[in-house]
Design an enzyme around this catalytic site. Structure first.
Site, PDB file in Angstrom:
ATOM      1  CB  CYS A   1     -25.962  12.533 -18.964  1.00  0.00           C
ATOM      2  SG  CYS A   1     -24.800  13.197 -20.142  1.00  0.00           S
TER       3      CYS A   1
ATOM      4  CB  THR B   1     -21.656  13.758 -21.669  1.00  0.00           C
ATOM      5  OG1 THR B   1     -21.544  12.429 -22.185  1.00  0.00           O
ATOM      6  CG2 THR B   1     -20.926  14.714 -22.598  1.00  0.00           C
TER       7      THR B   1
ATOM      8  CG  HIS C   1     -16.707  13.382 -18.573  1.00  0.00           C
ATOM      9  ND1 HIS C   1     -15.551  13.060 -17.893  1.00  0.00           N
ATOM     10  CD2 HIS C   1     -17.356  12.214 -18.789  1.00  0.00           C
ATOM     11  CE1 HIS C   1     -15.496  11.752 -17.710  1.00  0.00           C
ATOM     12  NE2 HIS C   1     -16.584  11.215 -18.231  1.00  0.00           N
TER      13      HIS C   1
ATOM     14  CG  HIS D   1     -27.994  15.460 -23.694  1.00  0.00           C
ATOM     15  ND1 HIS D   1     -26.807  15.857 -23.113  1.00  0.00           N
ATOM     16  CD2 HIS D   1     -28.036  14.114 -23.586  1.00  0.00           C
ATOM     17  CE1 HIS D   1     -26.166  14.788 -22.677  1.00  0.00           C
ATOM     18  NE2 HIS D   1     -26.882  13.716 -22.945  1.00  0.00           N
TER      19      HIS D   1
ATOM     20  CB  CYS E   1     -24.394  17.053 -42.357  1.00  0.00           C
ATOM     21  SG  CYS E   1     -23.769  15.553 -43.176  1.00  0.00           S
TER      22      CYS E   1
ATOM     23  CB  CYS F   1     -24.233  12.485 -39.167  1.00  0.00           C
ATOM     24  SG  CYS F   1     -23.697  13.974 -40.020  1.00  0.00           S
TER      25      CYS F   1
END
Length: 344
Positions: free
Chosen positions: A39, A41, A44, A62, A92, A106
């Site tokens: 992807c 990301t 990057h 992922h 969390c 979150c």
């Protein structure tokens, strides 16, 4: 048991290493990973833009699919042999967002495969609450598109696209194309603005109206296509200042704008336009469980032409070359890594 894993070492480098595979802990499952997409990301990270966050000893990845190989204690409803995908968010459970039912945003969210170990490895342990079991008959290579498709589903759901509405997608990369497909499935009349000729050609092959803002005034083009009204819904997926300028210029009165892209710098936003046209701006980050379920259903229905969307599939041993090639190939849509030798 040993597992082959690609480890990010910084300086645009992965090393292929063998790791000792630990048993899944309580509340965890162990996955034999089949495929994992690359992807934006991940790129990057490879280019060194996220070294402070990721470090130099992490296996990333992922956008995956695979098969459960073992389950830890306290895991119900999942068993070895289940064909699955992972929704890579670990919340969390204690912060105000989690208490409000917004676990996907979150305050202390860990993105699995960025903040923790990821899927560019043969065996991978993850929390059981992240697992979605695949529909029967869905190809595992195609299933690795579910994560980015779930992003698009969340974006379109945030906008509440209605049948017959004029929709503008700014940016025709992988996420922009998926947003366009999901918005069209919801009944939107979709136009894509993009400057890459190869991506424009692919978008047109998929049946979309396209605009190249380098060749003409994109806002005027949108007005011409909408009877001088503008787009009812705008998705900013380009991550660029010109894209942010266009998102307000092209929006209809009381238009809805969804900010999909992550901008490297704080963009300048025309707040006068928000005032004059009573525009609405929505943030859209990752996805909720129901977005994953919708993405699986859309893939099963054939909404995405997976065969053409997946540009190439390379073996794990060639991951270094796959990332290097992708940085030099602006026409690629989705490059994928086959992790297991026998992926099915």
């Amino acid at each position: 048991m040993l597992s082959h894993a690609a480890v990010y070492r910084g300086d645009k480098t992965f090393s292929l290493e063998q790791k000792q595979v630990s048993d899944p802990g309580p509340g965890e499952v162990q996955i034999k990973v089949a495929y994992c997409g690359i992807c934006g990301t991940d790129l990057h990270i490879f280019l060194g833009h996220m070294d402070q966050r990721v470090g130099f000893e992490r296996t990333i990845g992922h956008e995956m699919s695979g098969t459960i190989s073992a389950v830890g204690t306290g895991v119900d409803g999942l068993k070895p042999g289940d064909r699955i995908v992972v929704r890579p968010l670990d919340h969390c459970g204690e912060c105000p967002a989690c208490h409000a039912g917004h676990e996907h945003i979150c305050h202390n969210l860990k993105f699995i495969g960025i903040d923790t170990e990821g899927a560019f490895q043969e065996y991978w342990n993850v929390p059981a609450h992240t697992i979605h079991v695949l529909p029967e008959g869905l190809d595992l290579a195609h299933a690795a598109l579910i994560e980015p498709l779930a992003v698009a589903c969340h974006d379109v759901n945030r906008a509440q696209v209605k049948s017959g509405e004029d929709v503008l997608v700014i940016g025709g990369g992988p996420i922009g194309l998926l947003v366009a497909l999901v918005a069209r499935h919801a009944g939107g009349k979709v136009t894509i603005s993009e400057i890459s000729e190869s991506r424009l050609a692919y978008a047109e092959k998929l049946g979309f109206t396209t605009i190249n803002p380098k060749l003409s005034d994109a806002a005027e083009q949108v007005n011409a296509l909408t009877g001088n009204k503008g787009a009812d819904v705008v998705f900013e997926v380009s991550g660029s200042q010109p894209g942010v300028d266009l998102m307000t210029d092209a929006a209809a009165a009381r238009g809805r704008i969804v900010m999909v892209a992550i901008h490297a710098m704080k963009p300048d936003v025309d707040m006068f336009r928000f005032f004059w046209r009573e525009l609405e701006l929505f943030g859209a980050r990752v996805y909720r469980p129901e977005d994953y379920d919708q993405a699986m259903q859309l893939l099963a229905e054939g909404v995405v032409d997976c065969s053409s969307f997946i540009t190439d599939i390379q073996p794990l041993k060639d991951i270094q070359g796959a990332f290097e090639a992708l940085t030099q190939n602006p026409s690629a849509i989705k490059s994928m890594i086959q992790i297991s030798g026998n992926a099915e």
